[in-house]
Design a protein around this motif. Sequence first.
Motif, PDB file in Angstrom:
ATOM      1  N   ALA A  59       0.652  -1.278   0.172  1.00  0.00           N
ATOM      2  CA  ALA A  59       0.001   0.249  -0.102  1.00  0.00           C
ATOM      3  C   ALA A  59       0.828   1.369   0.027  1.00  0.00           C
ATOM      4  O   ALA A  59       0.629   2.166  -0.669  1.00  0.00           O
ATOM      5  N   ASP A  64       1.125   4.145  -2.722  1.00  0.00           N
ATOM      6  CA  ASP A  64       0.209   5.482  -2.149  1.00  0.00           C
ATOM      7  C   ASP A  64      -1.093   5.083  -2.342  1.00  0.00           C
ATOM      8  O   ASP A  64      -1.863   6.135  -2.677  1.00  0.00           O
ATOM      9  N   HIS A  65      -1.643   4.025  -1.631  1.00  0.00           N
ATOM     10  CA  HIS A  65      -3.194   3.924  -1.680  1.00  0.00           C
ATOM     11  C   HIS A  65      -3.252   2.838  -0.393  1.00  0.00           C
ATOM     12  O   HIS A  65      -2.786   1.858  -0.532  1.00  0.00           O
ATOM     13  N   HIS A  66      -3.681   3.346   0.764  1.00  0.00           N
ATOM     14  CA  HIS A  66      -4.024   2.732   1.735  1.00  0.00           C
ATOM     15  C   HIS A  66      -5.350   2.235   2.257  1.00  0.00           C
ATOM     16  O   HIS A  66      -6.180   3.118   2.310  1.00  0.00           O
ATOM     17  N   LEU A  97     -11.576  -1.003   0.969  1.00  0.00           N
ATOM     18  CA  LEU A  97     -10.759  -0.307   0.041  1.00  0.00           C
ATOM     19  C   LEU A  97     -11.888   0.822  -0.748  1.00  0.00           C
ATOM     20  O   LEU A  97     -13.067   0.324  -1.046  1.00  0.00           O
ATOM     21  N   THR A 131     -11.638   4.836  -2.784  1.00  0.00           N
ATOM     22  CA  THR A 131     -10.887   6.003  -2.756  1.00  0.00           C
ATOM     23  C   THR A 131     -11.584   7.211  -2.264  1.00  0.00           C
ATOM     24  O   THR A 131     -12.379   7.757  -2.810  1.00  0.00           O
ATOM     25  N   SER A 166     -10.880  10.194  -1.541  1.00  0.00           N
ATOM     26  CA  SER A 166     -10.807  11.551  -2.357  1.00  0.00           C
ATOM     27  C   SER A 166     -11.742  11.643  -3.654  1.00  0.00           C
ATOM     28  O   SER A 166     -12.149  12.787  -3.902  1.00  0.00           O
ATOM     29  N   ARG A 188      -7.948   2.141  -8.612  1.00  0.00           N
ATOM     30  CA  ARG A 188      -6.895   1.854  -7.638  1.00  0.00           C
ATOM     31  C   ARG A 188      -7.324   1.002  -6.685  1.00  0.00           C
ATOM     32  O   ARG A 188      -6.623   0.210  -6.083  1.00  0.00           O
ATOM     33  N   ASP A 189      -8.598   1.148  -6.273  1.00  0.00           N
ATOM     34  CA  ASP A 189      -9.275   0.041  -5.213  1.00  0.00           C
ATOM     35  C   ASP A 189      -9.089  -1.419  -5.870  1.00  0.00           C
ATOM     36  O   ASP A 189      -8.623  -2.390  -5.296  1.00  0.00           O
ATOM     37  N   LEU A 194      -5.477  -2.609  -5.930  1.00  0.00           N
ATOM     38  CA  LEU A 194      -4.887  -2.706  -4.495  1.00  0.00           C
ATOM     39  C   LEU A 194      -5.506  -4.423  -4.003  1.00  0.00           C
ATOM     40  O   LEU A 194      -4.713  -5.150  -3.500  1.00  0.00           O
TER      41      LEU A 194
END
Length: 94
Positions: free
Chosen positions: A49, A53-55, A69, A71, A73, A80-81, A84
């Motif tokens: 993660a 840079d995606h936590h 997961l 996003t 923002s 991105r989710d 990951l």
Amino acid sequence: MALLTDDQVDAALSGLDGWERADGVLRRSIKFGSFLAGIDAVRRVAERAEAVDHHPDIDIRWRTVTFALVTHSEGGITKRDVGLAGDINRLLTT
């Protein structure tokens, strides 16, 4: 980054064993053989993660770890989710 439609999320979930959509996030709970095995899995996921840079949100309950997961923002689920989630699956099968 654009939010995924419900159909896109459903299509992505078909290739993500163990994941579900719940309350607007992608979620997977995994029961490990021991508390320390769960903590080790969290460490491996945290390293990945950080690299991308995606936590995820992570909940640890004794031997059960839940990854969620979304996003934040963007206000929903994005590529991105999904990416990951796939990374987490690969990390936890190796």
